[in-house]
Every structure is written in C-alpha cells, then in structure tokens.
Scaffold this motif. Structure first.
Motif, PDB file in Angstrom:
ATOM      1  N   ASN A 100       0.789  -1.231   0.000  1.00 52.03           N
ATOM      2  CA  ASN A 100       0.000   0.000   0.000  1.00 52.03           C
ATOM      3  C   ASN A 100       0.818   1.277   0.000  1.00 52.03           C
ATOM      4  OD1 ASN A 100      -3.036  -0.789   0.457  1.00 52.03           O
ATOM      5  ND2 ASN A 100      -1.876  -2.136   1.806  1.00 52.03           N
ATOM      6  N   VAL A 101       2.139   1.173  -0.033  1.00 51.65           N
ATOM      7  CA  VAL A 101       2.953   2.371   0.105  1.00 51.65           C
ATOM      8  C   VAL A 101       2.715   3.361  -1.038  1.00 51.65           C
ATOM      9  CG1 VAL A 101       4.949   1.286  -1.019  1.00 51.65           C
ATOM     10  CG2 VAL A 101       5.278   3.256   0.503  1.00 51.65           C
ATOM     11  N   TRP A 102       2.593   2.873  -2.286  1.00 53.32           N
ATOM     12  CA  TRP A 102       2.395   3.792  -3.406  1.00 53.32           C
ATOM     13  C   TRP A 102       1.002   4.407  -3.405  1.00 53.32           C
ATOM     14  CZ3 TRP A 102       6.535   5.720  -5.171  1.00 53.32           C
ATOM     15  CH2 TRP A 102       7.698   4.960  -5.280  1.00 53.32           C
ATOM     16  N   PRO A 103      -0.055   3.638  -3.153  1.00 49.50           N
ATOM     17  CA  PRO A 103      -1.371   4.285  -3.018  1.00 49.50           C
ATOM     18  C   PRO A 103      -1.427   5.297  -1.884  1.00 49.50           C
ATOM     19  CG  PRO A 103      -1.649   1.944  -3.392  1.00 49.50           C
ATOM     20  CD  PRO A 103      -0.184   2.170  -3.177  1.00 49.50           C
ATOM     21  N   ILE A 104      -0.754   5.007  -0.770  1.00 49.29           N
ATOM     22  CA  ILE A 104      -0.739   5.950   0.353  1.00 49.29           C
ATOM     23  C   ILE A 104      -0.029   7.237  -0.046  1.00 49.29           C
ATOM     24  CG2 ILE A 104       0.266   6.364   2.640  1.00 49.29           C
ATOM     25  CD1 ILE A 104      -0.338   3.392   3.261  1.00 49.29           C
ATOM     26  N   LEU A 105       1.104   7.107  -0.722  1.00 52.19           N
ATOM     27  CA  LEU A 105       1.840   8.293  -1.165  1.00 52.19           C
ATOM     28  C   LEU A 105       1.020   9.101  -2.178  1.00 52.19           C
ATOM     29  CD1 LEU A 105       5.445   6.844  -1.568  1.00 52.19           C
ATOM     30  CD2 LEU A 105       4.669   8.488   0.153  1.00 52.19           C
ATOM     31  N   ALA A 106       0.340   8.400  -3.091  1.00 54.22           N
ATOM     32  CA  ALA A 106      -0.473   9.100  -4.092  1.00 54.22           C
ATOM     33  C   ALA A 106      -1.631   9.832  -3.434  1.00 54.22           C
ATOM     34  CB  ALA A 106      -0.996   8.099  -5.127  1.00 54.22           C
ATOM     35  N   ALA A 107      -2.299   9.170  -2.481  1.00 50.84           N
ATOM     36  CA  ALA A 107      -3.413   9.814  -1.778  1.00 50.84           C
ATOM     37  C   ALA A 107      -2.921  11.005  -0.966  1.00 50.84           C
ATOM     38  CB  ALA A 107      -4.118   8.808  -0.868  1.00 50.84           C
ATOM     39  N   GLY A 108      -1.753  10.862  -0.329  1.00 52.03           N
ATOM     40  CA  GLY A 108      -1.197  11.966   0.443  1.00 52.03           C
ATOM     41  C   GLY A 108      -0.821  13.148  -0.433  1.00 52.03           C
ATOM     42  N   ALA A 218      -6.934   5.776  10.737  1.00 50.58           N
ATOM     43  CA  ALA A 218      -5.604   5.209  10.485  1.00 50.58           C
ATOM     44  C   ALA A 218      -5.105   5.639   9.114  1.00 50.58           C
ATOM     45  CB  ALA A 218      -5.657   3.690  10.586  1.00 50.58           C
ATOM     46  N   ARG A 219      -5.997   5.608   8.125  1.00 48.02           N
ATOM     47  CA  ARG A 219      -5.597   6.028   6.778  1.00 48.02           C
ATOM     48  C   ARG A 219      -5.280   7.517   6.739  1.00 48.02           C
ATOM     49  NH1 ARG A 219      -9.995   5.250   3.465  1.00 48.02           N
ATOM     50  NH2 ARG A 219     -11.300   4.280   5.042  1.00 48.02           N
ATOM     51  N   ILE A 220      -6.077   8.322   7.462  1.00 48.67           N
ATOM     52  CA  ILE A 220      -5.810   9.764   7.491  1.00 48.67           C
ATOM     53  C   ILE A 220      -4.428  10.032   8.077  1.00 48.67           C
ATOM     54  CG2 ILE A 220      -6.480  11.935   8.590  1.00 48.67           C
ATOM     55  CD1 ILE A 220      -8.245  11.164   6.256  1.00 48.67           C
ATOM     56  N   SER A 221      -4.040   9.283   9.094  1.00 51.15           N
ATOM     57  CA  SER A 221      -2.707   9.449   9.683  1.00 51.15           C
ATOM     58  C   SER A 221      -1.625   9.178   8.642  1.00 51.15           C
ATOM     59  CB  SER A 221      -2.541   8.502  10.876  1.00 51.15           C
ATOM     60  OG  SER A 221      -1.232   8.588  11.404  1.00 51.15           O
ATOM     61  N   LEU A 222      -1.787   8.081   7.890  1.00 52.85           N
ATOM     62  CA  LEU A 222      -0.793   7.730   6.877  1.00 52.85           C
ATOM     63  C   LEU A 222      -0.784   8.741   5.732  1.00 52.85           C
ATOM     64  CD1 LEU A 222      -1.488   3.892   6.801  1.00 52.85           C
ATOM     65  CD2 LEU A 222       0.482   5.036   7.830  1.00 52.85           C
ATOM     66  N   PHE A 223      -1.963   9.152   5.269  1.00 50.82           N
ATOM     67  CA  PHE A 223      -2.030  10.141   4.193  1.00 50.82           C
ATOM     68  C   PHE A 223      -1.434  11.474   4.641  1.00 50.82           C
ATOM     69  CE2 PHE A 223      -6.219   7.899   2.850  1.00 50.82           C
ATOM     70  CZ  PHE A 223      -5.491   6.847   2.322  1.00 50.82           C
ATOM     71  N   SER A 224      -1.697  11.850   5.884  1.00 49.11           N
ATOM     72  CA  SER A 224      -1.172  13.112   6.407  1.00 49.11           C
ATOM     73  C   SER A 224       0.351  13.067   6.498  1.00 49.11           C
ATOM     74  CB  SER A 224      -1.776  13.422   7.777  1.00 49.11           C
ATOM     75  OG  SER A 224      -3.172  13.589   7.683  1.00 49.11           O
ATOM     76  N   GLY A 225       0.883  11.904   6.918  1.00 46.52           N
ATOM     77  CA  GLY A 225       2.333  11.752   6.949  1.00 46.52           C
ATOM     78  C   GLY A 225       2.936  11.921   5.565  1.00 46.52           C
ATOM     79  N   ALA A 226       2.258  11.347   4.550  1.00 46.41           N
ATOM     80  CA  ALA A 226       2.730  11.513   3.167  1.00 46.41           C
ATOM     81  C   ALA A 226       2.611  12.963   2.729  1.00 46.41           C
ATOM     82  CB  ALA A 226       1.923  10.602   2.237  1.00 46.41           C
ATOM     83  N   GLY A 227       1.505  13.625   3.105  1.00 46.27           N
ATOM     84  CA  GLY A 227       1.340  15.035   2.764  1.00 46.27           C
ATOM     85  C   GLY A 227       2.410  15.909   3.386  1.00 46.27           C
ATOM     86  N   ALA A 228       2.761  15.607   4.640  1.00 48.25           N
ATOM     87  CA  ALA A 228       3.842  16.353   5.295  1.00 48.25           C
ATOM     88  C   ALA A 228       5.172  16.120   4.592  1.00 48.25           C
ATOM     89  CB  ALA A 228       3.937  15.942   6.764  1.00 48.25           C
ATOM     90  N   LEU A 229       5.396  14.881   4.156  1.00 48.32           N
ATOM     91  CA  LEU A 229       6.643  14.554   3.453  1.00 48.32           C
ATOM     92  C   LEU A 229       6.756  15.346   2.156  1.00 48.32           C
ATOM     93  CD1 LEU A 229       9.156  12.680   3.349  1.00 48.32           C
ATOM     94  CD2 LEU A 229       7.739  11.044   2.089  1.00 48.32           C
ATOM     95  N   PHE A 230       5.681  15.416   1.375  1.00 50.88           N
ATOM     96  CA  PHE A 230       5.708  16.172   0.120  1.00 50.88           C
ATOM     97  C   PHE A 230       5.808  17.674   0.369  1.00 50.88           C
ATOM     98  CE2 PHE A 230       3.582  12.305  -1.657  1.00 50.88           C
ATOM     99  CZ  PHE A 230       4.531  12.021  -2.624  1.00 50.88           C
ATOM    100  N   SER A 231       5.258  18.137   1.488  1.00 48.21           N
ATOM    101  CA  SER A 231       5.297  19.568   1.804  1.00 48.21           C
ATOM    102  C   SER A 231       6.646  20.007   2.352  1.00 48.21           C
ATOM    103  CB  SER A 231       4.208  19.917   2.829  1.00 48.21           C
ATOM    104  OG  SER A 231       2.923  19.610   2.337  1.00 48.21           O
ATOM    105  N   LEU A 232       7.461  19.052   2.794  1.00 51.19           N
ATOM    106  CA  LEU A 232       8.720  19.406   3.453  1.00 51.19           C
ATOM    107  C   LEU A 232       9.695  20.166   2.565  1.00 51.19           C
ATOM    108  CD1 LEU A 232      10.534  19.358   5.910  1.00 51.19           C
ATOM    109  CD2 LEU A 232      11.259  17.028   5.267  1.00 51.19           C
ATOM    110  N   PRO A 233       9.964  19.750   1.321  1.00 46.37           N
ATOM    111  CA  PRO A 233      10.949  20.505   0.510  1.00 46.37           C
ATOM    112  C   PRO A 233      10.589  21.984   0.330  1.00 46.37           C
ATOM    113  CG  PRO A 233      10.584  18.352  -0.452  1.00 46.37           C
ATOM    114  CD  PRO A 233       9.551  18.503   0.625  1.00 46.37           C
ATOM    115  N   PRO A 234       9.350  22.336  -0.114  1.00 43.04           N
ATOM    116  CA  PRO A 234       9.055  23.773  -0.210  1.00 43.04           C
ATOM    117  C   PRO A 234       9.005  24.448   1.155  1.00 43.04           C
ATOM    118  CG  PRO A 234       7.093  22.474  -0.720  1.00 43.04           C
ATOM    119  CD  PRO A 234       8.234  21.530  -0.665  1.00 43.04           C
TER     120      PRO A 234
END
Length: 326
Positions: A100-108, A218-234
C-alpha cells in the motif's frame, strides 16, 4: 468509519445500516429520535465549521505565514496525533505497508499536499467563500471521472446537475464577467483552488483503495504523513528564506490551530458521524461547508458574501444535489 457502534442501554434504539451507520428502528421512542436528530444536527454543524475554518484561516493569514510551512506542520500534527491508531492497525496486519505504500503516497500527494500549501497561498488573492464554493465542485469532478472510466453511469439528471454546478463555478471565478475567462484574467488564487479541488477529487477516488481494511482515522494518519513529506521541501525553502515568519508566535499559533481544528477535530468528527449515522447522511456536511465558510468570513474577516456568491453558490450546490440523486 463503520466500526464505532452505539451501546445498548436496555432498549434497542439503533440498527446498523449497510453503509456502517445506524438508523433508528421502529420501536424507538419519539424522544430518542429527537435526541439522535439533535446530535446529528449539532455534529454536522460542528464538523462543517471546523472544515470551513481552514479556508478562513487561509484568507485571514493571506500569506503572512508561509503556506507550505503551514501545510507541513498541519499535516505533521494530524499524522502524529492519529499515529497510535495507525500503528496499532499496522501491528494487527490491517495495513500491509508493502502493498500500500504507493497508493498511500499518491493519496497523500493529491489530498494533503495539493490541498495544503496551494490553498493557503490562494488566500492571498481570493476569498474564503470562493475557496469553499470551488472546492464544493469536487463531487461533480468525481462523478465525471467515474463516468469516463466506466465506473459510474451518468444519466440526464446528473448531466444537468454537472452543467449547473459548472455554470456556478464559472460565474464565481469570472466575477460575472465572461471575458475574463476568455482573456485568462482570473484571480491567481482561484486557479490554485481549482488545482486543489482536482487533487481532492483524485484523493476521493483513491483513498478507499489505499489500505482498504484500515479505519478512516488510520488512513488519514498515513495520508497526512505523506502530505507532510511532500510539503517538506518547499517548507524547508521557506524556513531558509523567511525564518522570522516561519517561526514567529503568529505562525506557531496558526500551526497548532490548523493541526487541531480543521485537522484532528474535523477528521475525527467526520469519522464519528460516518460511524454513527452512515456515510450517505454524513455527506450532507458538503452542503453546510460553503454556508459555514460564508458566515465565518463575515463574522471573523468582515467579508460578507456578495449577490454573485449567492447565485453561484445556489447553482453549484443545486447541481451537486441533482448529480448525487439516484
């Protein structure tokens, strides 16, 4: 969402529905029906207000807090706050990360990253009411994507609703002047919100397919973690270029508010409503969002809705209502 159930109190008052919610059975007393109705109404209002507060926050800050730093800390707070639920379900095998790592990253990326920093940046040049009404187009977009992919049959009523909603959106974005659409002179913030709305539509289609056995929170936690990861560089670039703004007292207050009110409280409230009253009735929050945003904008920002917002909003919400009817 459907795991949280009511407890019996000597007399059965609720019965689980196919969508995981609960409906009042015939033997329930009128006072119980009234009590459940009051809880539902209060819950819908609170969740819609919590969600709308994010749009008001974007407009109220108007760029004074760097947008991607705000998004990074917001999603980090949500991810960490819900992490105990996600970790427990990962241990229980309900979230096989390998598959599920790629779907989680895409959703995030679509639901959290695109609906984070761009929305906060949009608040510089567009109003909270515009943000709310454009985001309300998401169900129409989901319907159209589903129709193109053959997932959903779109009948005449759905096409009519789509046309009404699109007309309302174009009316609001153009400010009542069609030539601005032809000359591409629309407000930049509205364009950012359209991108966010498209991202949220993609997220809506994907999120239930990413770790489908996991609970919503649980999914929101994982999606939010992915969203934070993508938001980190900018966000890191903003921290380097504008440290005084990123780490000011005002910014820290905004991070906490964004993470808790339109973050943890809004998602937890939505999950509770879905588990208690069913996903169909919980979707009514959609119709309260623009209303809550307009009221909060007027009360907090002193930006009352204009006549064009009324007409455009009626077209959008009426179109969404028609499109979702069967």
């Amino acid at each position: 969402m459907g795991e949280e159930t009511g407890k019996e109190t000597g007399k059965e008052t609720g019965k689980e529905t196919p969508d995981g919610g609960h409906r009042t059975v015939a033997g329930a007393s009128p006072s119980t029906d009234a009590w459940l109705g009051a809880i539902a109404l209060i819950g819908f209002i609170l969740v819609a207000t919590a969600q709308a507060s994010n749009q008001v926050l974007a407009r109220g800050l108007a760029g004074s807090v760097p947008p991607f730093a705000l998004a990074f800390f917001r999603w980090s707070i949500v991810a960490i706050g819900l992490a105990p639920i996600a970790l427990r379900e990962i241990r229980d095998g309900r979230v096989p990360l390998g598959r599920n790592v790629w779907p989680i990253l895409a959703a995030g990326f679509m639901g959290m990253f695109l609906c984070g920093g761009p929305v906060y940046a949009a608040g510089v040049s567009t109003t909270a009411i515009h943000i709310a009404l454009i985001m309300a187009l998401s169900p129409i977009t989901v319907l159209l994507i589903s129709a193109l992919r053959g997932i959903e049959h779109v009948g005449p009523q759905q096409w009519l609703g789509t046309a009404l909603a699109l007309g309302g959106a174009l009316l609001i974005i153009s400010g009542g002047h069609p030539q601005t659409l032809i000359e591409l002179q629309t407000v930049a913030g509205d364009g950012l919100v359209v991108i966010a709305m498209l991202g949220w539509s993609g997220y809506t289609l994907l999120q239930s397919r990413a770790a489908p056995k996991a609970s919503l929170l649980a999914r929101i936690s994982l999606f939010s973690g992915a969203g934070a990861l993508f938001s980190l560089p900018p966000a890191a670039m903003e921290m380097w270029a504008m440290p005084a703004q990123v780490f000011s007292t005002k910014a820290l207050s905004a991070y906490v508010f964004a993470g808790i009110v339109p973050g943890l409280l809004a998602y937890a409230g939505f999950a509770w409503l879905g588990g208690r009253f069913g996903s169909v009735r919980t979707s009514l929050v959609l119709y309260l969002g623009p209303i809550a945003s307009a009221l909060l904008s007027f009360a907090i920002l002193g930006e009352p809705p204009k006549l064009i917002h009324l007409f455009g909003g009626l077209l959008i919400l009426g179109g969404v209502w028609a499109s979702l009817r069967r």
